[in-house]
Motif scaffolding. Structure first.
Motif, PDB file in Angstrom:
ATOM      1  N   LEU A   1       0.826  -1.291  -0.191  1.00  0.00           N
ATOM      2  CA  LEU A   1      -0.103  -0.063  -0.070  1.00  0.00           C
ATOM      3  C   LEU A   1       0.842   1.219  -0.010  1.00  0.00           C
ATOM      4  CD1 LEU A   1      -2.888  -0.505   2.432  1.00  0.00           C
ATOM      5  CD2 LEU A   1      -3.075  -0.369  -0.249  1.00  0.00           C
TER       6      LEU A   1
ATOM      7  N   TYR B   1       0.839  -6.329  -1.848  1.00  0.00           N
ATOM      8  CA  TYR B   1      -0.583  -5.828  -1.102  1.00  0.00           C
ATOM      9  C   TYR B   1      -1.467  -7.151  -1.450  1.00  0.00           C
ATOM     10  CZ  TYR B   1      -5.097  -3.744  -1.513  1.00  0.00           C
ATOM     11  OH  TYR B   1      -6.422  -3.567  -1.326  1.00  0.00           O
ATOM     12  N   GLY B   2      -1.342  -7.921  -2.409  1.00  0.00           N
ATOM     13  CA  GLY B   2      -2.285  -9.088  -2.754  1.00  0.00           C
ATOM     14  C   GLY B   2      -2.180  -9.937  -1.584  1.00  0.00           C
TER      15      GLY B   2
ATOM     16  N   LEU C   1      -1.027  -9.641   1.569  1.00  0.00           N
ATOM     17  CA  LEU C   1      -1.522  -9.308   2.626  1.00  0.00           C
ATOM     18  C   LEU C   1      -2.867  -9.162   2.715  1.00  0.00           C
ATOM     19  CD1 LEU C   1      -0.812  -8.123   5.492  1.00  0.00           C
ATOM     20  CD2 LEU C   1      -0.906  -5.714   4.273  1.00  0.00           C
ATOM     21  N   GLU C   2      -3.525  -8.792   1.556  1.00  0.00           N
ATOM     22  CA  GLU C   2      -5.112  -8.673   1.444  1.00  0.00           C
ATOM     23  C   GLU C   2      -5.884  -9.996   1.472  1.00  0.00           C
ATOM     24  OE1 GLU C   2      -8.688  -6.445   1.449  1.00  0.00           O
ATOM     25  OE2 GLU C   2      -6.652  -5.842   1.826  1.00  0.00           O
ATOM     26  N   ASP C   3      -5.220 -10.888   0.867  1.00  0.00           N
ATOM     27  CA  ASP C   3      -5.797 -12.112   0.719  1.00  0.00           C
ATOM     28  C   ASP C   3      -5.427 -13.010   1.978  1.00  0.00           C
ATOM     29  OD1 ASP C   3      -6.870 -11.057  -1.513  1.00  0.00           O
ATOM     30  OD2 ASP C   3      -5.351 -12.326  -3.108  1.00  0.00           O
TER      31      ASP C   3
ATOM     32  N   GLY D   1      -3.430 -12.225   4.665  1.00  0.00           N
ATOM     33  CA  GLY D   1      -2.832 -11.842   6.045  1.00  0.00           C
ATOM     34  C   GLY D   1      -1.570 -11.738   6.427  1.00  0.00           C
TER      35      GLY D   1
ATOM     36  N   ALA E   1       0.767  -0.094   7.059  1.00  0.00           N
ATOM     37  CA  ALA E   1      -0.495  -0.987   6.571  1.00  0.00           C
ATOM     38  C   ALA E   1      -0.359  -2.394   7.285  1.00  0.00           C
ATOM     39  CB  ALA E   1      -0.388  -1.082   4.925  1.00  0.00           C
TER      40      ALA E   1
ATOM     41  N   LYS F   1      -3.514  -4.266   9.632  1.00  0.00           N
ATOM     42  CA  LYS F   1      -4.062  -5.486   9.108  1.00  0.00           C
ATOM     43  C   LYS F   1      -3.750  -6.287  10.535  1.00  0.00           C
ATOM     44  CE  LYS F   1      -5.754  -8.360   5.849  1.00  0.00           C
ATOM     45  NZ  LYS F   1      -7.003  -8.110   5.651  1.00  0.00           N
TER      46      LYS F   1
END
Length: 513
Positions: free
Chosen positions: A73, A105-106, A108-110, A112, A139, A143
């Motif tokens: 991010l 980013y992907g 971490l988002e998907d 964790g 970021a 999370k």
């Protein structure tokens, strides 16, 4: 270094250092980062975290390091490259063979924090990375949610760094607290700050912790240019003790004015500090040029000026028979000019010391000590700063003459503009104007010479085509130090022990400095 070699070093209780190659930073860190350590760089947006991390990785010797730059991010890679191209340390040819940019980013988002750690571990091992930069730790903190998750994430990175000898840097915005779990677990914590002082501002670097080594505490100013980040270790912290220790020399150096050397008792004591104090136009710079005219290959000279530019100094020297330009060409003299402005105080000191070390300077003229005062955003530092700097100059056998301007052209009071400075000098020379019979005279006197006896009489001096000429004692006058002298009769002069000065009726007119 191979992993077996690194392991062998760890068995011996030593860990290899990794240089930052950032000017001044390794000095503050006590020699650089520890290989395989985990370091956090924090600061508000725009403070230079990404520039600092990029400078560290691109300054490593080509072919000797492989860096993984992970963004979360943060700034997209295209814009990052655009901004870095203006920096001299940036070498785009090292991408992607030696510097790899990936977005996490992907992951971490998907997945964790576990997914982010897995991605980093996989990439570090696959690419044989020796350095890693994670840009966007804030970021990750958001999370994580729970303190335990962030603590485990930091522990996992620390374990990976140690196992692979990969030195890691985590970039994050300031959170206002130093008690966060990731702060306590990292090997080092560096904060970049922005300090405001009235209408001026200064960037500061502060090391909160570095495991396994000593470091310079407190805030240190830094600047950002097209060369990248340059850190200026605080002089009074860096030079709390002089870098060299040796018995003081017993020699004396000529001031460049034979009649003035007589007042000194044979010249200025070597490796001392002489304060030349007087109002504007009284001849301080001219006296400094006389001293500098004695420079040679064996006694290199340096003029560190804050007011008159080099062109004017060369012209002034020419009028007194000193070919300053030729001395520069021979390498006998160097001029460094830092006009009064918004300089960083420690930047001036480091520039001065670098020039002294580089040429082995023995004769130094600082024309305008108040230039350092103007650069000081915290006036209370000046005495400590100047004490440390002057001690280092003495330790390097530098004989220093500095000028200090009095605000009053004439008057009964002599007020040194920088409190506490006079006590740091071995020699104090006062040049003043005195008014008598509707004309001004220049006078010179000495208030102290710690290294021996000196002539305490007040003497008239003139600035002629040959430079400074110091005359006989200014006798037959009273109230000289008030700036408005009064002639006394011969009988009164003989009778009074306090009337120590006389004015020759045909005294020269003198000329401006």
């Amino acid at each position: 270094m191979t992993q077996p070699e690194a392991a062998d070093n760890r068995d011996k209780g030593t860990i290899e250092r990794v240089s930052s190659f950032v000017p001044g930073l390794d000095v503050i860190l006590g020699g650089g980062f520890l290989r395989g350590g985990l370091y956090m760089i924090k600061g508000t947006p725009g403070m230079g975290k990404t520039i600092l991390a990029s400078q560290i990785i691109y300054s490593q010797e080509a072919g000797q390091s492989r860096t993984l730059f992970v963004t979360v991010l943060g700034e997209n890679h295209g814009r990052m490259m655009m901004h870095l191209r203006s920096m001299r340390f940036f070498d785009e040819a090292r991408i992607p063979d030696q510097v790899f940019y990936i977005s996490a980013y992907g992951a971490l988002e998907d997945e964790g924090l576990k997914g982010l750690v897995a991605l980093i571990r996989r990439e570090v091992v696959a690419r044989g990375a020796t350095m890693l930069v994670l840009d966007g730790l804030s970021a990750v903190e958001a999370k994580a949610g729970a303190e335990y998750e962030m603590k485990r994430f930091t522990h996992d990175l620390q374990t990976l760094a140690s196992a692979t000898d990969c030195t890691m840097f985590l970039l994050t915005t300031a959170s206002g607290t130093l008690a966060a779990p990731e702060h306590t677990m990292v090997d080092g914590l560096i904060e970049l700050r922005h300090r405001s002082f009235g209408s001026r501002a200064e960037r500061r670097l502060l090391v909160h912790k570095i495991r396994g080594t000593g470091y310079l505490e407190g805030e240190h100013a830094f600047g950002i240019s097209d060369a990248g980040v340059t850190v200026f270790p605080r002089i009074e912290a860096l030079l709390a003790m002089p870098s060299l220790r040796a018995p003081p020399p017993t020699a004396r150096l000529s001031s460049g004015v034979a009649s003035l050397d007589e007042m000194f008792g044979g010249g200025i004591p070597a490796a001392t500090l002489t304060g030349l104090v007087g109002p504007s136009g009284s001849g301080k710079t001219t006296l400094g040029l006389h001293f500098l005219s004695g420079s040679s290959a064996s006694e290199p000279g340096l003029l560190f000026g804050c007011y008159e530019p080099p062109e004017r100094l060369r012209y002034k020297a020419t009028t007194m028979g000193f070919d300053l330009a030729a001395a520069e060409q021979r390498g006998d003299v160097e001029i460094l000019w830092y006009p009064v402005g918004e300089h960083i105080l420690d930047e001036l000191a480091h520039a001065l010391l670098d020039a002294v070390r580089r040429r082995g300077v023995k004769r130094l003229v600082i024309d305008g000590l108040s230039g350092f005062q103007q650069a000081a955003l915290e006036p209370e530092r000046i005495v400590r700063f100047w004490s440390a700097l002057s001690n280092e100059l003495r330790a390097r056998d530098v004989t220093t003459l500095h000028t200090l301007e009095l605000q009053e052209l004439a008057g009964p009071e002599i007020r040194i503009p920088i409190s506490g400075i006079a006590s740091l000098a071995e020699v104090m020379v006062l040049v003043r104007y005195v008014e008598l019979r509707s004309r001004l005279y220049r006078l010179i006197s000495m208030s102290k010479v710690r290294e021996g006896a000196f002539d305490p009489t007040i003497r008239e001096f003139e600035i002629t085509d040959a430079g400074v000429v110091v005359g006989k004692p200014f006798e037959g006058v009273e109230a000289v130090l008030s700036g408005m002298a009064r002639a006394v009769s011969a009988n009164a002069y003989v009778a009074s022990s306090e009337a120590s000065l006389t004015v020759p009726p045909d005294a020269g007119t003198g000329r401006t400095e």
